[in-house]
Scaffold this active site. Structure first.
Site: not given
Ligand SMILES: Cc1ncc(COP(=O)(O)O)c(C=O)c1O
Length: 385
Positions: A41, A139, A168, A224, A268, A315-317
């Site tokens: 992700k 969550r 999780h 995961r 700045y 700065c920004m850039d």
């Molecule tokens: C639902 C879920 N599974 C797995 C992971 C992977 O976790 P990590 O990057 O700590 O291995 C995340 C990461 O945020 C997550 O949100």
């Protein structure tokens, strides 16, 4: 937008050989029948989702996890064929896209379950899903303690198929800790209730990187991991349990070198004033690239194999570094912001300490105007699994 970006030397290089090394560290820690869902992700934690997922698929990753439908579609468009789980929630209006792109939603509450079932039946299609259970993260997910109230919702499902169930951890870095063990027990209780009611989803998963490394009892039928694939440790003490290789190097080149007298103010707000005649290097990177403003007067960069402090405000850039102490610096010299140069290195964890955040945010903050260049370092051949 990127038409003229060619000449700007601020880039991230991504070593796919290091990525595959880290993937093998996951594989070596799990049982032979356990699958890996690689979490890619947020643009693979800033590392470039399509290239990363394709390399991991070649290395044997059975499936992928993304946060949003759009991230899943991007992977499909990039030629990723393996199962993709959309982790951060699904919306009934997205059903057609889930079907078209063969994406699997994580369903976290009963209203969406009912509405997706209804819509799928209306269209005469079937859709596999994973059920998200909240065992203490607070969550998304159906509360584990309420299993008796939501379990009957699974009975009437005809179009939706329960392929997986997952949860999780809130604090798995302390994998031995009581809270993590409590979450695990709650998850096991839900599994038991499910099985006694006749459900046995094949994919059962709860282990993030920390649990892959330190909590084998949480591996179930799939793990995961995210962070560890990118070569960062969930906590510093885990470095003694597994050797990971950093994957990303963020670098640039000196745009301008300027000798300034003692008493000159830099950037700045005049937060830095030279205490001696100084050599200041201006770097073409800024907070708009994800180089945190908190690095102002705090961070360091590598140049000619040595550390040089950031001076004045980011700065920004543009960002300034004091290179008075580094001999022979020239305009155009390579500057490493994150990663290694010679024997010196700056890790995502170190940068995160300067920026009062975590390595995850350092990686995912690197902005879209920084090109990602993927390569394979020598000495690491493409290996499966
Ligand atoms: C639902 C879920 N599974 C797995 C992971 C992977 O976790 P990590 O990057 O700590 O291995 C995340 C990461 O945020 C997550 O949100």
């Amino acid at each position: 937008m990127t038409l003229f970006a060619k000449g700007r030397p601020t880039v991230c290089t991504i070593d796919l050989a290091a990525l595959c090394w880290n993937f093998r560290q996951v594989r070596e820690r799990i049982g032979p029948g356990v699958k890996v869902l690689s979490v890619v992700k947020a643009n693979a934690y800033g590392h470039g989702a399509v290239s990363v997922a394709r390399a991991l698929a070649d290395a044997g990753s059975e499936s992928f996890g993304v946060a949003t439908l759009e991230e899943g579609i991007e992977l499909r468009a990039g030629g990723v064929d393996a199962p993709i789980l959309v982790l951060a929630g699904a919306y009934p209006e997205q059903l057609d896209e889930f079907i078209e792109h063969r994406l699997t939603p994580a369903i976290c509450e009963t209203e969406t379950l009912r509405r997706l079932e209804l819509e799928a039946r209306r269209r005469g299609v079937t859709l596999s899903f994973h059920l998200k259970v909240d065992t203490g993260m607070g969550r998304i997910g159906l509360r584990a303690a309420d299993v008796d109230s939501w379990l009957p919702e699974l009975g009437p499902l005809k179009a939706l198929r329960l392929e997986g169930i997952f949860s999780h951890f809130s604090h798995a870095e302390s994998a031995e800790g009581n809270y993590t063990q409590g979450q695990l027990q709650a998850f096991r209780r839900v599994l038991k209730r499910l099985r006694s009611a006749g459900y046995d989803p094949p994919l059962v998963h709860v282990a993030n990187s920390a649990a892959v490394i330190a909590l084998p009892s949480a591996h179930f039928t799939m793990v995961r991991p995210g962070l560890m694939l990118y070569g960062a440790y969930p906590s510093p003490d885990m470095a003694s349990q597994v050797t990971l290789k950093p994957v990303l190097t963020w670098k640039t080149r000196v745009l301008q070198l300027k000798k300034v007298p003692k008493g000159s103010s830099i950037s700045y707000g005049r937060t830095f004033v030279t205490r001696r005649e100084s050599l200041i290097a201006t770097l073409p990177v800024g907070y708009a690239d994800g180089y945190h403003r908190l690095l102002s007067n705090r961070g360091e960069v590598l140049i000619r194999g040595r550390r040089a402090p950031i001076v004045g405000r980011v700065c920004m850039d543009l960002t300034m570094a004091d290179v008075t102490g580094a001999s022979g610096v020239a305009q155009g010299d390579e500057v490493v912001l994150l990663g290694a140069q010679g024997q010196a290195s700056i890790s995502a964890d170190e940068m995160a300490r300067w920026a009062e955040t975590i390595s995850y945010e350092i990686f995912t903050s690197i902005g879209p105007r920084v090109p990602r260049r993927h390569y394979r370092s020598e000495g690491e051949e493409k290996k499966r699994g």
